[in-house]
Each structure stands twice: as C-alpha cells, then as structure tokens.
Design a protein around this motif. Structure first.
Motif, short mmCIF file in Angstrom:
data_model
loop_
_atom_site.label_atom_id
_atom_site.label_comp_id
_atom_site.label_asym_id
_atom_site.label_seq_id
_atom_site.Cartn_x
_atom_site.Cartn_y
_atom_site.Cartn_z
N ARG A 49 32.06 -5.38 -37.15
CA ARG A 49 33.51 -5.48 -37.39
C ARG A 49 33.81 -5.95 -38.80
O ARG A 49 34.66 -5.37 -39.50
N ARG A 50 33.12 -6.99 -39.27
CA ARG A 50 33.40 -7.53 -40.60
C ARG A 50 32.98 -6.56 -41.70
O ARG A 50 33.64 -6.46 -42.73
N LEU A 51 31.89 -5.84 -41.48
CA LEU A 51 31.48 -4.87 -42.49
C LEU A 51 32.43 -3.68 -42.55
O LEU A 51 32.56 -3.05 -43.62
N SER A 52 33.07 -3.35 -41.43
CA SER A 52 33.99 -2.20 -41.42
C SER A 52 35.18 -2.41 -42.35
O SER A 52 35.83 -1.44 -42.75
N ARG A 53 35.47 -3.66 -42.73
CA ARG A 53 36.56 -3.93 -43.68
C ARG A 53 36.27 -3.34 -45.06
O ARG A 53 37.18 -3.06 -45.83
N PHE A 54 34.97 -3.13 -45.35
CA PHE A 54 34.59 -2.64 -46.68
C PHE A 54 34.24 -1.15 -46.68
O PHE A 54 33.93 -0.59 -47.73
N GLY A 55 34.27 -0.51 -45.55
CA GLY A 55 34.00 0.92 -45.50
C GLY A 55 33.21 1.29 -44.26
O GLY A 55 32.71 0.43 -43.52
N SER A 56 33.10 2.59 -44.04
CA SER A 56 32.43 3.08 -42.84
C SER A 56 30.99 3.51 -43.09
O SER A 56 30.26 3.81 -42.14
N ARG A 57 30.57 3.55 -44.35
CA ARG A 57 29.20 3.97 -44.67
C ARG A 57 28.66 3.12 -45.82
O ARG A 57 28.54 3.57 -46.97
N LEU A 58 28.36 1.89 -45.52
CA LEU A 58 27.90 0.95 -46.53
C LEU A 58 26.39 1.08 -46.74
O LEU A 58 25.66 1.55 -45.87
N ARG A 59 25.94 0.61 -47.90
CA ARG A 59 24.51 0.53 -48.18
C ARG A 59 24.07 -0.91 -47.95
O ARG A 59 24.59 -1.83 -48.57
N ILE A 60 23.09 -1.07 -47.06
CA ILE A 60 22.68 -2.40 -46.61
C ILE A 60 21.18 -2.56 -46.81
O ILE A 60 20.39 -1.72 -46.38
N ALA A 61 20.79 -3.65 -47.47
CA ALA A 61 19.37 -3.95 -47.70
C ALA A 61 18.92 -5.02 -46.71
O ALA A 61 19.62 -6.01 -46.49
N ILE A 62 17.73 -4.82 -46.15
CA ILE A 62 17.17 -5.75 -45.18
C ILE A 62 15.65 -5.69 -45.30
O ILE A 62 15.10 -4.69 -45.75
N GLU A 63 14.97 -6.75 -44.90
CA GLU A 63 13.52 -6.84 -45.08
C GLU A 63 12.72 -6.31 -43.89
O GLU A 63 11.55 -6.62 -43.79
N ARG A 64 13.31 -5.53 -43.03
CA ARG A 64 12.57 -4.98 -41.90
C ARG A 64 13.09 -3.58 -41.60
O ARG A 64 14.29 -3.31 -41.75
N PRO A 65 12.22 -2.67 -41.15
CA PRO A 65 12.63 -1.29 -40.90
C PRO A 65 13.06 -1.00 -39.47
O PRO A 65 13.43 0.13 -39.16
#
Length: 409
Positions: A49-65
């Motif tokens: 929900r909180r990420l949807s405020r910035f767009g519907s297709r964000l680029r997200i970095a995380i340390e696990r696949p």
C-alpha cells in the motif's frame, strides 16, 4: 504520485526475520519515505500500500532472490533486483568510514546502489510454478541429506569410540539395513550371542540384498579392533546410538519419499526431459540442475553468464604485469554441484566426455579441476539444448564437434 514517476523512484528493502526496513529515494538520492514493516500478513499488505503511493511499477533492491516478501512485490507488479550480500558489504565504505551498520542505513544503501549502479543488475524474472515446486523439493532433499551426513558422522564417531566393528558390518551405517542392525544391536553386549544363524534370520527379516553372507558379515564385525570401554560407559554410549538411530530412521525414510516425488515430477516437465537426455544425468541430478537453471531463458542470454553462475569458469586477476587465475567462489553452489555431478557421471558413459577428462588429467589437472573443465564443456551443450528446447542428440553433438574441428584445421 503517478506511475509516470516510477522511473525516478528507487526503493531499498533490508530484509530481516521479523521486521524489514524500507527506504524510498528519488533520482538525486533524496529520501522520499523511510519506514519499517513487520513480516506478517498486515505488514506485507502495508508495504504494498505505501509503495503504491509512488507508482505501480517501482524498482526495488533487496539482498535475496526469493521468499514471501519477494513474491508479494512481484505480484504487485514491481521490478525486484536481487543484489548479492557481498556486493552490499563491499559498497558500505562508499557511504561511511566508521564501520557502523543499521537496517535503515542498509535500506538506503540498497536504494542508492540501484540508483547509481542499477544498469549492472537484472530484474528478477519469476519462475513458473512447476520450477518453484521442483526447487522446493530438491533443496529440501539436499538439506535433509546434509543433516543425514552430519548425524551419520556423529553416529560413526560414537561407534568408533567403543564398538568399531558395528561401523563396518554394512557399507553405510545410515542405510536402512545399517540402522536396523544398530537398533537391534546397539552395543557389544547386545550382540554378544549373535551367531551366524541369528545373523541369517536378521538379514531375512530386514530383506537384506544378500551381497554378503551372514558369515562374512560376522567376520567384519569380529575382525575390527575390540573396544576397551567400561561397562557403565558402554551402556551410556549404547543409549546415544539408540537416540541417533531413532532420529536417522525417519529422516532416511523422508529422503527416500522426497526422491520418489522428485523422480515423478521431473519426468512430467518438458525441460526435465531435456536435461535427463544427457549421459548419466538420471532423475535426481537432472532435477537439481533444472531447479537452479529454471525455465526463464532470459536469465542466461549467453553461455558465459551461465558458466559464471555455475562456477565452471575461473576468475582472472590482472594488475600491470601481474596476472593470476583463481577458483570462482561467488556462484550458485547448488548449480555447480549438480553440473559437476553430471560431468563426473558422464565420463563413464560417453566417449567424448571420457577423452576430455583424460586429456585434462594428462595435462596435470587434479580430479576436481578436470571435472570442472568437463562441466564447462557440457554447459555449452546443455545451454544450447535448453535454449533450443531440444533433447541431447549424441549424433548431432558428434557432427558439430567434427565440423568445428574441420573449420579449426
């Protein structure tokens, strides 16, 4: 903020067991939002929900696949970029020299790495449900085998400390027959009246294959060095043996059940038929390869990328006139183990593989090095067959080798 602004937003997510730190920045590195979410149903819903405020297709970095949080982000339509932990660790000095670390700072670091170096990484391509199911089965089996080996080593060490003969009656003490013997005879006192006739009855009841006669089994038992442990200590160690056998028996049974499930599963997959077509690939080894290879061809657009992922090529270090070649540690270790297993098996059934291995040994390579050379050669064939979606054809392979040799000459 509209979805048009997604190109200017970068998200870093520092994964943890219970609480995840999230940081959202813009193209200038300015923090737009920073928060934490719990690893539960409400937390994952709040994250989306909180990420949807910035767009519907964000680029997200995380340390696990992989994992629940990765699945939730991909299902929400975001692009997830897995970044190796060693890359994050090596980048920390760019942001601070004092060596301190926190989840919030790592979340910002991940977002900023994606902002500045995002072109170096590829977004996660979700595997099919079949590959994800196969991977779960294969990795669970591999982990259980690791547990069996550890417990088997503990059992072996216990036996060698007070009753070495019991460790060499059967080839593998963690096999069903080996565990059945130790359950029935956990100490020298329990086997004191064991005769050839009683051993024959035991073998009959436990459906022993009969490769060794009861007399031979008894000879193995009695020819080992005798123990010198006091009776009271023997009783205590016998209880340890019973406990380890009680843990190992269901573990071995579950490994067998998983193996059967994997064998049925790999046969039902088109890509499974491709991998199983290679010499001595078998069911389990083919499943281990396919579980890590996956079915998303875009992950490995070139052979070199697959070879690096599988750890089948070395790493070159060069500075000025100095140049060295070293073993590649950073790779998918499960894929490397599976590929080298296939390579080692194939040399016993394929003339080309055998000649390649023999030539490597003749050049002075030790066995592991020669197997990696053979694995690298097999990867070229596997990658081509996988990309073309065609099973291995020995005649076609031989023809391609002859053509390459003629062109080279």
């Amino acid at each position: 903020m509209s979805s048009d602004a997604c190109a200017g937003v970068f998200v870093g997510l520092d994964w943890a067991v219970y609480v995840h730190a999230v940081c959202v920045i813009d193209t200038a590195g300015k923090v737009l939002d920073r928060f934490e979410i719990a690893h539960d149903r409400e937390g994952l819903t709040e994250l989306v929900r909180r990420l949807s405020r910035f767009g519907s297709r964000l680029r997200i970095a995380i340390e696990r696949p992989s994992g629940l949080i990765v699945d939730a982000l991909v299902e929400a339509g975001h692009q997830v970029f897995p970044i190796r932990p060693n890359a994050v660790k090596a980048s920390r000095p760019r942001y601070r020299s004092h060596g301190a670390k926190s989840d919030a700072s790592d979340a910002y670091l991940l977002a900023d790495l994606l902002r500045t170096d995002g072109h170096r990484w590829s977004a996660l391509s979700p595997q099919s449900d079949a590959i994800r199911a196969l991977r779960a089965l294969v990795r669970a089996r591999d982990d259980l085998i690791g547990a069996r080996v550890a417990l088997g080593n503990q059992l072996l060490a216990t036996l060698q400390s007070f009753w070495p003969g019991a460790a060499c009656v059967f080839a593998d003490i963690t096999s069903p027959i080996g565990l059945a013997f130790l359950k029935r005879f956990p100490s020298p006192a329990a086997a004191a009246r064991l005769t050839e006739a009683r051993m024959a009855r035991f073998c009959c009841v436990t459906h022993y294959s009969g490769r060794r006669s009861p007399a031979e089994l008894l000879t193995r038992l009695h020819s080992a060095a005798p123990g010198r442990t006091p009776v009271q200590t023997q009783d205590a160690l016998a209880q340890v043996v019973r406990s380890l056998v009680a843990v190992l028996t269901p573990l071995v049974n579950q490994i067998t059940e998983l193996t059967r499930r994997i064998e049925r599963f790999i046969e039902s997959l088109p890509d499974g038929q491709i991998i199983m077509s290679f010499p001595r690939a078998g069911h389990v080894c083919a499943a281990q390869i396919l579980a890590e290879l996956g079915d998303v061809r875009e992950r490995f657009p070139t052979l070199d990328r697959l070879a690096a992922e599988a750890g089948a090529v070395p790493v070159t270090y060069q500075s000025g006139k100095s140049k060295s070649v070293a073993f590649r540690w950073a790779c998918n270790h499960r894929l490397r183990q599976a590929i080298t297993c296939l390579a080692d098996n194939s040399r016993h059934a394929n003339a080309w593989a055998r000649s390649l291995y023999t030539a490597a040994r003749a050049r002075g390579c030790d066995h592991p090095h020669a197997i990696r050379i053979l694995a690298r050669a097999w990867l070229r064939v596997i990658w081509r067959a996988w990309m073309d979606r065609k099973p291995y054809d020995p005649e076609l392979h031989l023809g391609a080798l002859k053509l390459a040799s003629a062109q080279g000459g």
